[in-house]
Design an enzyme around this catalytic site. Sequence first.
Site, short mmCIF file in Angstrom:
data_model
loop_
_atom_site.label_atom_id
_atom_site.label_comp_id
_atom_site.label_asym_id
_atom_site.label_seq_id
_atom_site.Cartn_x
_atom_site.Cartn_y
_atom_site.Cartn_z
N GLU A 84 0.85 -1.20 0.00
CA GLU A 84 0.00 0.00 0.00
C GLU A 84 0.89 1.25 0.00
OE1 GLU A 84 -3.32 -0.15 0.09
OE2 GLU A 84 -3.83 1.96 0.47
N TYR A 85 1.91 1.22 0.87
CA TYR A 85 2.86 2.32 0.95
C TYR A 85 3.55 2.51 -0.40
CZ TYR A 85 6.77 5.12 2.77
OH TYR A 85 7.68 6.11 2.99
N ASP A 86 4.05 1.41 -0.96
CA ASP A 86 4.78 1.49 -2.22
C ASP A 86 3.91 2.03 -3.35
OD1 ASP A 86 6.88 0.44 -0.86
OD2 ASP A 86 6.66 -1.61 -1.63
N LEU A 114 29.95 15.95 26.99
CA LEU A 114 29.47 15.68 28.35
C LEU A 114 30.63 15.24 29.23
CD1 LEU A 114 26.30 13.61 27.44
CD2 LEU A 114 26.31 15.91 28.40
N GLU A 133 18.45 9.23 30.18
CA GLU A 133 18.25 8.46 28.95
C GLU A 133 19.53 7.70 28.64
OE1 GLU A 133 17.46 11.30 25.87
OE2 GLU A 133 19.39 12.27 26.10
N LYS A 154 22.80 6.62 26.75
CA LYS A 154 23.71 7.36 25.90
C LYS A 154 24.02 6.49 24.68
CE LYS A 154 27.97 10.01 25.95
NZ LYS A 154 28.82 9.27 25.00
N ASP A 189 25.54 5.12 21.31
CA ASP A 189 26.88 5.11 20.78
C ASP A 189 26.79 5.32 19.27
OD1 ASP A 189 29.55 5.01 20.95
OD2 ASP A 189 29.69 2.87 21.37
N ARG A 226 28.52 17.07 14.36
CA ARG A 226 28.97 17.91 15.47
C ARG A 226 30.36 18.49 15.18
NH1 ARG A 226 32.28 16.99 19.84
NH2 ARG A 226 31.88 18.36 21.61
N GLU A 236 21.37 11.83 18.11
CA GLU A 236 22.39 10.87 17.76
C GLU A 236 21.87 10.02 16.60
OE1 GLU A 236 24.83 11.39 19.94
OE2 GLU A 236 26.20 9.69 19.70
N TYR A 264 17.76 14.51 21.41
CA TYR A 264 17.88 14.71 22.85
C TYR A 264 18.04 16.15 23.30
CZ TYR A 264 22.83 14.05 21.48
OH TYR A 264 24.05 14.10 20.87
N LYS A 321 20.53 14.64 33.23
CA LYS A 321 20.48 16.10 33.09
C LYS A 321 19.57 16.67 34.15
CE LYS A 321 21.11 16.00 28.12
NZ LYS A 321 20.52 16.13 26.78
N LYS A 333 29.37 6.24 32.48
CA LYS A 333 29.77 5.24 31.49
C LYS A 333 29.59 3.82 32.05
CE LYS A 333 31.23 7.07 27.90
NZ LYS A 333 32.52 7.24 27.49
N CYS A 381 47.87 -32.55 11.45
CA CYS A 381 47.24 -32.47 12.77
C CYS A 381 48.30 -32.22 13.84
CB CYS A 381 46.48 -33.76 13.07
SG CYS A 381 45.82 -33.77 14.76
N CYS A 407 48.18 -35.67 16.21
CA CYS A 407 48.55 -37.01 15.73
C CYS A 407 49.30 -36.98 14.40
CB CYS A 407 47.30 -37.88 15.60
SG CYS A 407 46.25 -37.43 14.22
N CYS A 444 41.34 -32.82 11.06
CA CYS A 444 42.30 -33.91 11.13
C CYS A 444 41.60 -35.16 10.60
CB CYS A 444 42.72 -34.12 12.59
SG CYS A 444 43.46 -35.73 12.86
N CYS A 498 43.47 -40.38 16.32
CA CYS A 498 43.95 -39.09 16.82
C CYS A 498 43.66 -38.98 18.31
CB CYS A 498 43.29 -37.94 16.06
SG CYS A 498 43.72 -36.31 16.73
O1 JCF Z 1 22.98 9.72 23.45
C1 JCF Z 1 23.92 10.49 23.45
N1 JCF Z 1 25.06 10.10 22.93
C2 JCF Z 1 23.78 11.86 24.03
C3 JCF Z 1 24.79 12.81 23.86
C4 JCF Z 1 22.62 12.18 24.74
C5 JCF Z 1 22.47 13.45 25.28
O2 JCF Z 1 21.37 13.76 25.94
C6 JCF Z 1 23.48 14.45 25.10
C7 JCF Z 1 24.64 14.11 24.38
C8 JCF Z 1 25.61 15.10 24.23
C9 JCF Z 1 25.40 16.36 24.77
N2 JCF Z 1 23.28 15.72 25.63
C10 JCF Z 1 24.24 16.63 25.46
C11 JCF Z 1 24.02 17.95 26.03
#
Ligand code: JCF
Length: 677
Positions: free
Chosen positions: A36-38, A84, A116, A118, A120, A139, A176, A228, A293, A317, A411, A414, A429, A435
């Site tokens: 439908e979307y397509d 941060l 929340e 963080k 990566d 950034r 992010e 964020y 925060k 971390k 081997c 053996c 082997c 063996c």
């Molecule tokens: O999810 C993150 N990597 C993340 C980075 C989340 C945040 O609320 C952040 C951040 C980097 C700076 N808040 C700030 C102010």
Amino acid sequence: MPSADPLQEIEDLREQLDAWNHQYYVLDDPSVPDVEYDRSMLRLQQLEQQYPQFQRPDSPSQRVGATPLQQFSQVSHEVPMLSLENAFNQDDMLNFNRRLLDRLGDGAASLEFACEPKLDGIAVSLLYRDGVLERGATRGDGSTGEDITHNVRTIRSIPLRLRGEGIPHLLEVRGEIYMPKAGFEQLNNRARERGEKTFVNPRNAAAGSLRQLDARVTAERPLEMCCYSVGLVEGGTLPDRQASMLQRLSEWGFRINPESAVVQGIEGCNAYYDELALRRNSLAYDIDGIVFKVNEFALQERLGFVSRAPRWAIARKFPAQEELTRLLDVEFQVGRTGAITPVARLEPVFVGGVTVSNATLHNSDEIDRLGIQIGDTVIVRRAGDVIPQIVTVVLEKRPDNTRVIRFPTQCPVCQSAIEREEGEAAWRCMGGLVCGAQQKAAIKHFVSRRAMDIDGLGDKLVEQLVEEGLVENVAGLYALTKEQLLNLERMGEKSADNLLAALQASKQTTLPRFIFALGIREVGEATALNLARHFGSWPELVSATEEQLLQVDDVGPVVADHLRQFFDSDASMAVVKALQDAGVSWPDIERLPQRDLPLAEQVWVVTGKLEALSRDEAKARLQSLGAKVAGSVSAKTTCVVAGPAAGSKLAKANELGVEVIDEESLLALLATHGVEL
Ligand code: JCF
């Protein structure tokens, strides 16, 4: 098909497609079938081609990527993009809290925090003018980044135009961009199949995908964005707290992290951290910590900044899941079936919560793929209860005196020839029962708890028996005499008696255990059970043709071939006969039709750590109820059993909305159907 009012139809289609897109990519809640979307997208594209005067950059048709750029241009961030401060333990968190309370100094005993995960990924800024996406930028160093507008446009969770009320004239939203783990694995699998380079981790894959001049490449990559914070805001206002601001962003069409929450005080922060630390590996994406925060913007303003980081926020971390270490040596182990596995000996390193000093290198292809040499610096990864892996070699750190890894040409135990079958990764082997490594491994398997369950025959003793030449194969165990045992080092009268009694007791066994104990390649406990169930007796099984074997649940051409090879081998059948002559026996069992079982037609997946059962045991029991047990989660999966530390399979199940139950519910289900543990 001509349209009475093409502009109206175009606008209706855009609105409809935007809404579906938002439901699917932002709310994770698909509302229409793909076709439908397509169909609607195709119609919109036709109309826009027919009426170019109505084309617009914020149309949902404009996400596929246009002509490649020559280069990236620079963007300066009017409001700097901050980094941060990090916290690594509870003390760092307590100090953070103390500094906040001291600085605010109005007797506040506890603050409200927005928290929340963080993510990566890669921090980016999105600029909207009158609700329309105008620019996306990385950034960079915080004040200058790169213009990646062409690439961010391809990411479906980023709105091209905003929805809802009260949208500021200028609005810069930050967040992010990341690649979910499932998408990362698919991407790497595809690259591997084509013999292309793979990405080291989801973060690198996301970064590489955004660094494309050709947005058509980015459009193919499974990227997402979570927002964020905001930067520049002109001609409009925002709520007065972080959490309500996120709420507002979500109303305007941005994706925000569904795990975000508000907590009271540093105790609340710690509880939130502990809870997410447990679930870290089962999230659909990689996170490296938690961001806390101060919730109230007025307080944030009073707290201000130190150099490039706000005083009002901190990132706690998690322990790293990847670390650098050195490859000291490679040893080659020979397994039960002769497969030769290279094992990396590493300089011990603390990673993912344990000290790691070994990692598997899988096979010779993996050594080639990594281009690894002895003495190299490597990245080791250990996530959850997954066995440690070498992710990559850090070539910049390669010293002059590294040694090339020489895969053995015979081997290592053996000295028999080694061979690699067409399409197989492992060298094996060919010594088979001569063996020593295979003899030992086969006997260890035979006596193990899930097989013949012979108490008092530990690994060390098995090795001793083989090395002393007392036992060559599993049948030899039943010929052992008390005298022979007493001649062994550290073997007392009592242990010898106990062992002989255990051997005697093991002779009365069951057909599934016996089949499993033989250690036929690829025949695990579950397959052994299915075979026993299907054929009911040993003679029926041994005389089954390949076709008849293929009828058995869980048996494909590869397993059928291994079974036939075993039954056709004089040496193997001589061992079976010797076992039977020694008195090993079992009752025939009732043959069961699969289709009448309670979980017939269902597909189950078992993942994570279970307590009462191993994963293989759980698998065998589910299969005894007629379920198929698969190794990966798909839309066909009926249910996932997830223990603690479940990883990407649980994430995938959550993503697909597949039912997930814990071990306790599984045990209850088994009990309901009268299945013994
Ligand atoms: O999810 C993150 N990597 C993340 C980075 C989340 C945040 O609320 C952040 C951040 C980097 C700076 N808040 C700030 C102010």
